[in-house]
Design a protein around this motif. Structure first.
Motif, PDB file in Angstrom:
ATOM      1  N   LEU A  46       6.668  13.592   5.901  1.00 12.07           N
ATOM      2  CA  LEU A  46       7.131  14.578   4.917  1.00 12.07           C
ATOM      3  C   LEU A  46       6.086  15.655   4.685  1.00 12.07           C
ATOM      4  CD1 LEU A  46       8.912  12.404   2.189  1.00 12.07           C
ATOM      5  CD2 LEU A  46       9.965  14.150   3.657  1.00 12.07           C
ATOM      6  N   LEU A  47       4.833  15.248   4.606  1.00  8.59           N
ATOM      7  CA  LEU A  47       3.759  16.226   4.409  1.00  8.59           C
ATOM      8  C   LEU A  47       3.688  17.184   5.582  1.00  8.59           C
ATOM      9  CD1 LEU A  47       1.315  17.350   2.919  1.00  8.59           C
ATOM     10  CD2 LEU A  47      -0.079  15.539   3.977  1.00  8.59           C
ATOM     11  N   GLN A  48       3.771  16.651   6.796  1.00 10.03           N
ATOM     12  CA  GLN A  48       3.720  17.513   7.978  1.00 10.03           C
ATOM     13  C   GLN A  48       4.901  18.470   8.010  1.00 10.03           C
ATOM     14  OE1 GLN A  48       1.109  17.641   9.809  1.00 10.03           O
ATOM     15  NE2 GLN A  48       1.868  19.129  11.303  1.00 10.03           N
ATOM     16  N   GLN A  49       6.087  17.975   7.629  1.00 14.00           N
ATOM     17  CA  GLN A  49       7.270  18.842   7.571  1.00 14.00           C
ATOM     18  C   GLN A  49       7.083  19.963   6.550  1.00 14.00           C
ATOM     19  OE1 GLN A  49      10.620  16.276   6.776  1.00 14.00           O
ATOM     20  NE2 GLN A  49      10.351  15.103   8.660  1.00 14.00           N
ATOM     21  N   ASN A  50       6.516  19.628   5.398  1.00 10.75           N
ATOM     22  CA  ASN A  50       6.304  20.629   4.355  1.00 10.75           C
ATOM     23  C   ASN A  50       5.255  21.662   4.770  1.00 10.75           C
ATOM     24  OD1 ASN A  50       8.188  19.489   2.630  1.00 10.75           O
ATOM     25  ND2 ASN A  50       6.694  18.189   1.597  1.00 10.75           N
ATOM     26  N   LYS A  51       4.223  21.207   5.484  1.00  9.39           N
ATOM     27  CA  LYS A  51       3.212  22.140   5.989  1.00  9.39           C
ATOM     28  C   LYS A  51       3.839  23.107   6.993  1.00  9.39           C
ATOM     29  CE  LYS A  51      -0.752  20.390   7.300  1.00  9.39           C
ATOM     30  NZ  LYS A  51      -1.723  19.445   7.920  1.00  9.39           N
ATOM     31  N   PHE A  52       4.664  22.550   7.873  1.00  6.16           N
ATOM     32  CA  PHE A  52       5.306  23.379   8.889  1.00  6.16           C
ATOM     33  C   PHE A  52       6.246  24.408   8.250  1.00  6.16           C
ATOM     34  CE2 PHE A  52       8.390  24.191  12.312  1.00  6.16           C
ATOM     35  CZ  PHE A  52       7.523  24.551  13.326  1.00  6.16           C
ATOM     36  N   LYS A  53       7.040  23.968   7.275  1.00  4.23           N
ATOM     37  CA  LYS A  53       7.947  24.884   6.585  1.00  4.23           C
ATOM     38  C   LYS A  53       7.186  26.001   5.887  1.00  4.23           C
ATOM     39  CE  LYS A  53      11.621  21.490   5.685  1.00  4.23           C
ATOM     40  NZ  LYS A  53      12.285  20.675   4.622  1.00  4.23           N
ATOM     41  N   LEU A  54       6.079  25.642   5.251  1.00  2.33           N
ATOM     42  CA  LEU A  54       5.248  26.632   4.558  1.00  2.33           C
ATOM     43  C   LEU A  54       4.729  27.693   5.520  1.00  2.33           C
ATOM     44  CD1 LEU A  54       3.601  27.497   1.988  1.00  2.33           C
ATOM     45  CD2 LEU A  54       1.790  25.982   2.833  1.00  2.33           C
ATOM     46  N   VAL A  55       4.197  27.249   6.653  1.00  2.29           N
ATOM     47  CA  VAL A  55       3.617  28.175   7.627  1.00  2.29           C
ATOM     48  C   VAL A  55       4.689  29.039   8.274  1.00  2.29           C
ATOM     49  CG1 VAL A  55       2.437  28.299   9.863  1.00  2.29           C
ATOM     50  CG2 VAL A  55       1.574  26.773   8.064  1.00  2.29           C
ATOM     51  N   ILE A  56       5.794  28.450   8.680  1.00  2.00           N
ATOM     52  CA  ILE A  56       6.867  29.206   9.326  1.00  2.00           C
ATOM     53  C   ILE A  56       7.430  30.255   8.374  1.00  2.00           C
ATOM     54  CG2 ILE A  56       9.223  29.063  10.239  1.00  2.00           C
ATOM     55  CD1 ILE A  56       7.086  28.184  12.201  1.00  2.00           C
ATOM     56  N   SER A  57       7.631  29.865   7.118  1.00  2.00           N
ATOM     57  CA  SER A  57       8.164  30.792   6.121  1.00  2.00           C
ATOM     58  C   SER A  57       7.227  31.976   5.922  1.00  2.00           C
ATOM     59  CB  SER A  57       8.385  30.067   4.801  1.00  2.00           C
ATOM     60  OG  SER A  57       8.814  30.956   3.794  1.00  2.00           O
ATOM     61  N   PHE A  58       5.919  31.708   5.907  1.00  2.00           N
ATOM     62  CA  PHE A  58       4.947  32.779   5.713  1.00  2.00           C
ATOM     63  C   PHE A  58       4.872  33.710   6.925  1.00  2.00           C
ATOM     64  CE2 PHE A  58       0.596  34.374   6.297  1.00  2.00           C
ATOM     65  CZ  PHE A  58       0.437  35.110   5.126  1.00  2.00           C
ATOM     66  N   LEU A  59       4.843  33.139   8.123  1.00  2.00           N
ATOM     67  CA  LEU A  59       4.632  33.942   9.333  1.00  2.00           C
ATOM     68  C   LEU A  59       5.873  34.681   9.821  1.00  2.00           C
ATOM     69  CD1 LEU A  59       2.369  31.574  11.479  1.00  2.00           C
ATOM     70  CD2 LEU A  59       1.661  33.467  10.003  1.00  2.00           C
ATOM     71  N   GLN A  60       7.049  34.233   9.449  1.00  4.58           N
ATOM     72  CA  GLN A  60       8.287  34.806   9.972  1.00  4.58           C
ATOM     73  C   GLN A  60       8.345  36.336   9.851  1.00  4.58           C
ATOM     74  OE1 GLN A  60      10.655  33.409  11.704  1.00  4.58           O
ATOM     75  NE2 GLN A  60      12.129  35.074  11.739  1.00  4.58           N
ATOM     76  N   PRO A  61       8.003  36.922   8.698  1.00  2.90           N
ATOM     77  CA  PRO A  61       8.119  38.394   8.573  1.00  2.90           C
ATOM     78  C   PRO A  61       7.141  39.178   9.441  1.00  2.90           C
ATOM     79  CG  PRO A  61       8.123  37.333   6.413  1.00  2.90           C
ATOM     80  CD  PRO A  61       7.694  36.300   7.404  1.00  2.90           C
ATOM     81  N   ILE A  62       6.083  38.531   9.929  1.00  2.00           N
ATOM     82  CA  ILE A  62       5.094  39.261  10.730  1.00  2.00           C
ATOM     83  C   ILE A  62       5.086  38.818  12.186  1.00  2.00           C
ATOM     84  CG2 ILE A  62       3.577  39.845   8.796  1.00  2.00           C
ATOM     85  CD1 ILE A  62       1.827  37.445   9.565  1.00  2.00           C
ATOM     86  N   LYS A  63       6.144  38.148  12.612  1.00  2.00           N
ATOM     87  CA  LYS A  63       6.170  37.628  13.984  1.00  2.00           C
ATOM     88  C   LYS A  63       6.161  38.741  15.020  1.00  2.00           C
ATOM     89  CE  LYS A  63      11.191  37.047  14.521  1.00  2.00           C
ATOM     90  NZ  LYS A  63      12.266  36.082  14.846  1.00  2.00           N
ATOM     91  N   ASN A  64       6.701  39.915  14.684  1.00  3.33           N
ATOM     92  CA  ASN A  64       6.685  41.022  15.645  1.00  3.33           C
ATOM     93  C   ASN A  64       5.263  41.506  15.905  1.00  3.33           C
ATOM     94  OD1 ASN A  64       9.451  41.024  16.023  1.00  3.33           O
ATOM     95  ND2 ASN A  64       9.834  42.532  14.407  1.00  3.33           N
ATOM     96  N   ILE A  65       4.416  41.468  14.883  1.00  5.11           N
ATOM     97  CA  ILE A  65       3.009  41.818  15.078  1.00  5.11           C
ATOM     98  C   ILE A  65       2.325  40.758  15.924  1.00  5.11           C
ATOM     99  CG2 ILE A  65       0.783  42.156  13.936  1.00  5.11           C
ATOM    100  CD1 ILE A  65       2.282  43.248  11.519  1.00  5.11           C
ATOM    101  N   GLN A  66       2.533  39.498  15.576  1.00  6.98           N
ATOM    102  CA  GLN A  66       1.849  38.421  16.289  1.00  6.98           C
ATOM    103  C   GLN A  66       2.365  38.240  17.702  1.00  6.98           C
ATOM    104  OE1 GLN A  66       2.144  35.211  13.320  1.00  6.98           O
ATOM    105  NE2 GLN A  66       0.055  35.734  12.703  1.00  6.98           N
ATOM    106  N   ASN A  67       3.601  38.611  17.944  1.00  7.92           N
ATOM    107  CA  ASN A  67       4.144  38.553  19.297  1.00  7.92           C
ATOM    108  C   ASN A  67       3.432  39.529  20.233  1.00  7.92           C
ATOM    109  OD1 ASN A  67       6.084  37.476  21.191  1.00  7.92           O
ATOM    110  ND2 ASN A  67       7.168  39.417  21.046  1.00  7.92           N
TER     111      ASN A  67
END
Length: 213
Positions: A46-67
């Protein structure tokens, strides 16, 4: 849906019947479809799932830059995947089983271009932020024409503001203006240089958290 990548006898990705094709560490593999588990997830899962959700949610809007500007993009991992992996491993802390982001360790971009020298940000009235740095265009692979960019994040609103091609490296200063609804809000600020060809960038320094005036 499966996708054939190397002919009918080669690798594929996706699900076909009871098998799944994937690429793992550069090797094409096939495996049986995993059976749904009837066991509830463990606290660690559960902790790993929550960490992953947190990171994905944060990075999603800037994925075009990171791509475009996170790592080399070589190998089996995409740049976005590398950014996700880096953030999970280096920029997340856990307190009482609750994960949170370490903003000062987050990288918006990662690359071999010479970075900023002594960057800073100063809030001004009218939702303006004045950014400044020293000209280091004679160092390494830096060029005076490298575009300077800024990324702002408001945790309270959960929103990013991205300012691309503000000016060039030799200008040493730039102003960004945020929308009026940011007045009184706290924002986190990063900057990055990329080259004119837009093929790579520098590691993005974290300038800090500021209250918008």
């Amino acid at each position: 849906m499966a996708r054939i990548t190397k002919g009918i006898l080669g690798g594929f990705s996706g699900k076909v019947g009871t098998i799944v094709g994937a690429n793992w560490r550069g090797q094409d593999i096939i495996r049986s479809t995993p059976k749904p588990s009837s066991r509830p997830p463990s606290e660690k899962q559960l902790l790993q799932q929550n960490k992953f959700k947190l990171v994905i949610s944060f990075l999603q809007p800037i994925k075009n830059i990171q791509n475009r500007y996170f790592g080399s993009g070589s190998g089996s991992k995409s740049r976005v995947n590398m950014a996700t992996s880096y953030t999970l491993n280096e920029a997340v802390q856990v307190t009482a089983d609750i994960p949170s982001l370490l903003y000062n360790k987050i990288l918006i971009t990662k690359g071999d271009l010479a970075g900023f020298q002594n960057p800073s940000a100063v809030p001004q009235s009218g939702q303006v932020l004045t950014l400044s740095w020293e000209d280091n265009s004679i160092q390494g692979n830096a060029k005076a024409t490298d575009p300077a960019n800024a990324v702002c994040y408001c945790e309270e609103l959960g929103t990013f503001e991205i300012f691309e091609m503000l000016t060039d490296r030799s200008s040493m200063t730039a102003n960004i203006t945020l929308a009026p609804y940011y007045s009184g809000k706290e924002i986190h600020v990063w900057m990055y240089f990329n080259n004119l060809e837009e093929s790579f960038a520098c590691n993005s320094p974290y300038l800090g958290m500021f209250t918008v005036l």
